[in-house]
Design an enzyme around this catalytic site. Structure first.
Site, short mmCIF file in Angstrom:
data_model
loop_
_atom_site.label_atom_id
_atom_site.label_comp_id
_atom_site.label_asym_id
_atom_site.label_seq_id
_atom_site.Cartn_x
_atom_site.Cartn_y
_atom_site.Cartn_z
N LYS A 1 0.85 -1.20 0.00
CA LYS A 1 0.00 0.00 0.00
C LYS A 1 0.88 1.25 0.00
O LYS A 1 1.96 1.26 0.62
CB LYS A 1 -0.86 -0.04 1.27
CG LYS A 1 -1.91 1.06 1.38
CD LYS A 1 -2.78 0.80 2.61
CE LYS A 1 -3.84 1.87 2.78
NZ LYS A 1 -4.64 1.66 4.00
N SER B 1 -9.55 1.54 3.62
CA SER B 1 -8.83 2.33 2.65
C SER B 1 -7.78 1.56 1.85
O SER B 1 -7.17 2.12 0.93
CB SER B 1 -8.13 3.49 3.36
OG SER B 1 -7.24 2.97 4.31
N SER C 1 -9.48 -0.74 7.83
CA SER C 1 -9.01 -0.49 6.47
C SER C 1 -8.44 -1.68 5.72
O SER C 1 -8.19 -1.57 4.53
CB SER C 1 -7.95 0.61 6.48
OG SER C 1 -8.56 1.82 6.84
#
Lengths: 139, 510
Positions: free
Chosen positions: B76, B171, B195
Site C-alpha cells: 500500500k 482504505s 481499512s
C-alpha cells in the site's frame, strides 16, 4: 450454496437508539473567533461554509460521548499500557545522511533547508516583526 | 499459475516449474491489462524484474532465501519504500521518494519477495471506499466478474456499464483489488478502523489485522499511532500465516512492538474447532445490516455448532460508542500527525513566500484534500484547552470501557468472536459518492473499529456471494497475540465454506 437457510443463531436486532446527546449546551458554540483560532493552530483553512458545517457536524457527533458514564474510569493511552516498552540506549548508531535528507527538500542552500523570512504575519500589532532569512540546518 | 496460492507457487518455484522472472513478467502484464481497476499508483517494473533476476540466481544455486523468495507482492502506498515514490495518494507527497524502507518492506525484501508496485488508497488512509485519493478511485475486480454480470439487470444503455462498477471498500482498496485480480500473491495494507478487513470483505480476499504491537509500524506513514497496524491481504488463510511469520516480531526502531519472541507457525492441515467457545456479540446486529449478511452470519454460527463448538451469545455493551470514540481519537491524533507536513523538508511546497506561517498554510491547503483538512480541524477542536477533558480524555475513558468489554468476554471462556465484517456487499461507486467521507466511514467502520480500539487481532474470511454476485465476508476477532488460534479457526471456516474463485472477465470500460 451452503448457507441457504438461516436458523436464528444470531441475535435479533437491537433498537437503533442512543442517537441523542444529553440536554445542555454543546461544548463550544463555533464562533468566528474560534474558527480563526482553529485555522491558526492547524494552519489549515475551512475554505467555505461547507467546512464549517462539517466541523459543526463533527462536534455534534462527538457529543454523543456524553451519554456514557465514565465515572472512576481512567483514560487509556495505549493498549500496551501493562507492558514495559523497549527503550534503546542513547547512542548514535546511524546518521551522516545529509545528502539523502536534503534530496527531498525543494528549497535548500548548502546544507540548510530554507524558509521564507519571519514567522508571524501580525498586521494588528504595533510591533513589527522583522527578521532575516530563516535558515534551518540539517545535522 | 497466477491463480495459485502463495504456498503453491512457492513450491512451483522451488521445483523449477516456473522461474521468478517468468512469474514477475506475467504479473506485470496482468497489471497492464487490468489497468482500469486503478489498483496501482506506481508499478516498479524495473526494480521488480531486477529482484526477480536475483531470486532466479538464488534458485539456480539451490539457495532460495525462504518461502517468499521470488514471490510477487504489492504494498500500500503509505509504506515508505526506498527509491520508489510514496504518495499516500495525496498531492502533499506527490514525487516524494523516501530514503528508507519501512521495516515490513525491508523484511519482505530480505526474504526475496519481489515488489511489483505501490497500491492505491484513500488519501492518507482516511476513508472506507478507496475513492478519495488524488489518483482516482479503485474499482472492485468483482465488477468485471461473470458472477456479478450474470446477476445484473440487462442493460439497454451501454453507458450504464460504467455506472455499475462497485467500490473495493477502503482504505486498502488497491491492495485488496491487486490480490483479488491475481496480479500479486500477497499485499500489505494498513488497518486503523477496518481499512484492511473492509476491502478484503468486498473483494473476496483474506484480510488480517494483527494484534497491535506485533508488527512494526516503522516506515508506515502514521494515521493514528495508538491504533494503526500493518495489514496482510492474501487469497487464503495459510498464505496470511506465511506472510505474518515473516513480518511479526520486535523491531528496535518501533518501540511499540512487544519484545516477546515471535514463533512463526504453520496451521494444522485438519483444524479442530470442537473444543472452542465461539461468541456472537449481539450488538453487531447493527442497524443497516443487510438481511443477507445476517443470514450468512447465522449459518456460520450453525456450522460451528454442528462441529461441536460451543456457540453463545455475548454482549459488548459499548460497541455503539466505538465509532464516536474513534472519531474523536482519530481526528486528534491525525491533527498531530499531519503537523509534520509543512513543505520545508519534503513533500509539496507552495510558492507562497510571504512568511513561514503563510507558506505552511498555503502548502497544506494545496496539498491536502477536504477529508484530511476536515479531520485536522476537528482534531484541533477536540484538543483545545477548553475541550480537552470533555472530548479527548473522555474518548480515552470510553476507549478503556470498550477494551474492557472484550476483556470480560474473553475472560468468561469465549475463545473467538464471530461477527459480520461489513453491513452489506459492495455498493456501486455512483451510489457511494452520494454521501460524504465521514458519513460513509461512520457507517462502514462500525463492525471493524472496536478491534482497533482494543488492539485485538481480527481477520476477514470470504464466506459467500451475495444475491448481486458480490463477496460477503465474516470477521473473527481473537485474543491479544493469539494469532495462531485465530488463524486456525479462520482456516477451518474457510475450508467449510469453499468460497468460489472469481471468474474474472476482461477488465475494460464500456
Amino acid at each position: 450454496m451452503w448457507c441457504r437457510q438461516a436458523r436464528g443463531s444470531v441475535p435479533r436486532r437491537l433498537a437503533a437508539g442512543g442517537g441523542r446527546a444529553l440536554a445542555g449546551p454543546s461544548q463550544g458554540a463555533v464562533s468566528g473567533e474560534l474558527l480563526r483560532h482553529l485555522e491558526h493552530l492547524a494552519l489549515v483553512d475551512f475554505r467555505d461554509r461547507e467546512g464549517v458545517e462539517r466541523l459543526r457536524g463533527a462536534i455534534r457527533f462527538a457529543d454523543r460521548l456524553r451519554e456514557v458514564n465514565t465515572d472512576g474510569v481512567e483514560p487509556m493511552d495505549s493498549v500496551l499500557e501493562d507492558r514495559c516498552l523497549y527503550l534503546r540506549e542513547d547512542d548514535v548508531t546511524e546518521g551522516n545522511c545529509t545528502k539523502e535528507l536534503l534530496n527531498n527538500a525543494r528549497e535548500k542552500v548548502e546544507e540548510y533547508f530554507v524558509a521564507p523570512p519571519g514567522i508571524l504575519c501580525c498586521p494588528e500589532c504595533d510591533l513589527q516583526l522583522v527578521s532575516h532569512n530563516s535558515l534551518f540546518s540539517v545535522r | 499459475m497466477l491463480r495459485a496460492s502463495l504456498r503453491q507457487v512457492s513450491a512451483a518455484l522451488k521445483e523449477g516449474q516456473v522461474t521468478p522472472t517468468e512469474l514477475c513478467q506475467r504479473c506485470l502484464s496482468l497489471i497492464k491489462s487490468t489497468k482500469l481497476l486503478n489498483a496501482y499508483i506506481t508499478v516498479a517494473e524495473e526494480t521488480a524484474l531486477k529482484q526477480a533476476e536475483e531470486s532466479e540466481k538464488r534458485y539456480r544455486r539451490g539457495q532460495p532465501l525462504g518461502i517468499l523468495d521470488g514471490i510477487p507482492i504489492a504494498v500500500k502506498d503509505n509504506f515508505n519504500t526506498a527509491g520508489i515514490e510514496t504518495t499516500c495518494a495525496s498531492n502533499m507527497l506527490k514525487g516524494y521518494i523516501p530514503p528508507y524502507n519501512a521495516t515490513v518492506v525491508q523484511k519482505l525484501q530480505d526474504q526475496g519477495a519481489v515488489l511489483l508496485g505501490k497500491t492505491n488508497l484513500d488519501e492518507f488512509a482516511m476513508g472506507s471506499g478507496s475513492t478519495d485519493g488524488v489518483f482516482g478511485p479503485v474499482r472492485n475486480p468483482w465488477s468485471y466478474s461473470r458472477q456479478y454480470k450474470e446477476k445484473s439487470v440487462p442493460k439497454s444503455d451501454s453507458e450504464r456499464e460504467e455506472f455499475k462498477w462497485v467500490i473495493t471498500g477502503g482504505s486498502s482498496g488497491g491492495s485488496a483489488a491487486a490480490v483479488s485480480s491475481f496480479t500479486c500473491f500477497a499485499a500489505l495494507g494498513s488497518d486503523t478502523g477496518g481499512s484492511t478487513r473492509n476491502p478484503a470483505a468486498h473483494c473476496g480476499v483474506v484480510g488480517l489485522k494483527p494484534t497491535y504491537g506485533l508488527i512494526s509500524r516503522h516506515g508506515l506513514i502514521p494515521l493514528v499511532n495508538s491504533m494503526d497496524v500493518p495489514g496482510i491481504l492474501t487469497r487464503c488463510v495459510d498464505d496470511a500465516a506465511v506472510v505474518l511469520g515473516s513480518l511479526a516480531g520486535h523491531d528496535p526502531k518501533d518501540s511499540t512492538t512487544i519484545q516477546d519472541v515471535f514463533q512463526p507457525f504453520e496451521l494444522p492441515s485438519l483444524p479442530d474447532v470442537s473444543k472452542l467457545c465461539i461468541g456472537i456479540p449481539k450488538e453487531y446486529n447493527a442497524p443497516g445490516l443487510s438481511s443477507e449478511i445476517l443470514s450468512v452470519w447465522s449459518k456460520a454460527a450453525d456450522l460451528f455448532k454442528n462441529a461441536g463448538a460451543k456457540v453463545i451469545e455475548v454482549s459488548l455493551p459499548h460497541t455503539r460508542y466505538s465509532i464516536v470514540c474513534y472519531h474523536v481519537l482519530c481526528t486528534a491524533e491525525v491533527a498531530s500527525n499531519m503537523a509534520r507536513f509543512d513543505g520545508l523538508e519534503y513533500g509539496h511546497r507552495s510558492d507562497v513566500n510571504k512568511s513561514t506561517e503563510s507558506m505552511y498554510a498555503a502548502t497544506r491547503r494545496e496539498g491536502f484534500n477536504d477529508v484530511v483538512r476536515g479531520r485536522i480541524l476537528s482534531g484541533n477542536y477536540f484538543l483545545l484547552k477548553q475541550n480537552y477533558e470533555n472530548y479527548f480524555v473522555k474518548a480515552q475513558k470510553v476507549r478503556r470501557l470498550i477494551a474492557n468489554d472484550f476483556v470480560k468476554v474473553f475472560g468468561s471462556g469465549v475463545d473467538i468472536l464471530l461477527t459480520p465484517t461489513t453491513l452489506k456487499d459492495a455498493v456501486p461507486y455512483m451510489e457511494f459518492i452520494k454521501e460524504d467521507n465521514r458519513t460513509r466511514s461512520t457507517q462502514d467502520d462500525i463492525l471493524t473499529q472496536a478491534a482497533n480500539m482494543a488492539g485485538l487481532p481480527a481477520i476477514n474470511v470470504p464466506t459467500a456471494l451475495s444475491e448481486r454476485g458480490l463477496p460477503v465476508g465474516l470477521q473473527f476477532i481473537g485474543r491479544s497475540f493469539q494469532e495462531k488460534q485465530l488463524l486456525t479457526v479462520a482456516k477451518w471456516f474457510e475450508k467449510q465454506v469453499k468460497f468460489p474463485m472469481i471468474q474474472l472477465e476482461e477488465v475494460k470500460g464500456a
